[in-house]
Design a protein around this motif. Structure first.
Motif, PDB file in Angstrom:
ATOM      1  N   GLU A 134      26.725 105.420  31.981  1.00 38.81           N
ATOM      2  CA  GLU A 134      26.966 104.160  32.655  1.00 38.81           C
ATOM      3  C   GLU A 134      27.178 104.296  34.154  1.00 38.81           C
ATOM      4  O   GLU A 134      27.158 103.310  34.874  1.00 38.81           O
ATOM      5  CB  GLU A 134      28.168 103.461  32.024  1.00 38.81           C
ATOM      6  N   ALA A 135      27.397 105.534  34.622  1.00 41.88           N
ATOM      7  CA  ALA A 135      27.632 105.764  36.050  1.00 41.88           C
ATOM      8  C   ALA A 135      27.111 107.144  36.419  1.00 41.88           C
ATOM      9  O   ALA A 135      26.863 107.983  35.550  1.00 41.88           O
ATOM     10  CB  ALA A 135      29.126 105.665  36.367  1.00 41.88           C
ATOM     11  N   ASP A 136      26.940 107.349  37.704  1.00 49.03           N
ATOM     12  CA  ASP A 136      26.628 108.673  38.222  1.00 49.03           C
ATOM     13  C   ASP A 136      27.925 109.251  38.772  1.00 49.03           C
ATOM     14  O   ASP A 136      28.723 108.536  39.382  1.00 49.03           O
ATOM     15  CB  ASP A 136      25.581 108.593  39.341  1.00 49.03           C
ATOM     16  N   PHE A 137      28.128 110.534  38.556  1.00 42.60           N
ATOM     17  CA  PHE A 137      29.375 111.172  38.953  1.00 42.60           C
ATOM     18  C   PHE A 137      29.139 112.364  39.862  1.00 42.60           C
ATOM     19  O   PHE A 137      28.141 113.062  39.730  1.00 42.60           O
ATOM     20  CB  PHE A 137      30.136 111.686  37.715  1.00 42.60           C
ATOM     21  N   THR A 138      30.085 112.569  40.766  1.00 40.74           N
ATOM     22  CA  THR A 138      30.201 113.833  41.468  1.00 40.74           C
ATOM     23  C   THR A 138      31.549 114.398  41.047  1.00 40.74           C
ATOM     24  O   THR A 138      32.405 113.671  40.540  1.00 40.74           O
ATOM     25  CB  THR A 138      30.156 113.684  42.994  1.00 40.74           C
TER      26      THR A 138
END
Length: 184
Positions: free
Chosen positions: A47-51
């Protein structure tokens, strides 16, 4: 036909682990298990892109940072709880300052600090850390301290935190797993 493009939000996740001697044993080992479990959850989240950034602070104020800014790693290298000095306030202050300048102000930043709350090496940073936490929470930062219930009371009082900034856990592997499931 118009193709709908879904833009995923970018979320910066930061784990700060206290590896001072007072964390040695169950507190440290359970935090490690929780962090490792959390990495798996982040990698599987569509649902999201993460770092991801991992910071471990160890004896004599040494801070080791592992930045994985492009993606979430499979694992991080833990050093192990050691030493007598705990620069908790300085570490939190310095890490949050670095994050402020490194991330886009529109992105969400989730910071979890795993600690027993003891600080015996950087008392002069206490009010600066507390002020910075309050300032960043008015932006897109969520800063949570993860500790056992008894340790949490000390942290809340020392930094003047709102209870919503804390996640009290049972000091067991299962306690940390439950806490991570509710925090993610």
């Amino acid at each position: 036909r118009v193709k709908k493009v879904v833009v995923k939000p970018l979320i910066h996740v930061v784990d700060i682990l206290d590896a001072s001697g007072s964390m040695e044993g169950g507190k440290y080992n359970n935090a490690k298990m929780g962090i490792t479990s959390s990495l798996s959850d982040l990698r599987n989240n569509k649902e999201a892109d993460f770092t991801y950034t991992f910071i471990e602070f160890i004896q004599n104020g040494t801070v080791e940072t592992h930045n994985f800014l492009s993606s979430v790693p499979n694992s991080v290298g833990f050093y192990g709880a050691t030493g007598r000095n705990t620069p908790l306030y300085k570490t939190v202050h310095d890490a949050l300052n670095r994050l402020m300048s490194a991330v886009d102000t529109k992105s969400k930043v989730l910071v979890k600090v795993y600690t027993d709350g003891l600080n015996n090496a950087a008392q002069e940073y206490r009010s600066m850390a507390a002020d910075l936490i309050k300032k960043l929470q008015k932006k897109n930062f969520t800063i949570t301290f993860v500790a056992t219930d008894g340790d949490m009371r000390y942290i809340v009082e020392a930094l003047g935190l709102d209870e919503s900034n804390t996640l009290a856990v049972e000091n067991s592997a299962e306690g940390f797993r439950k806490a991570f499931k509710s925090a993610n």
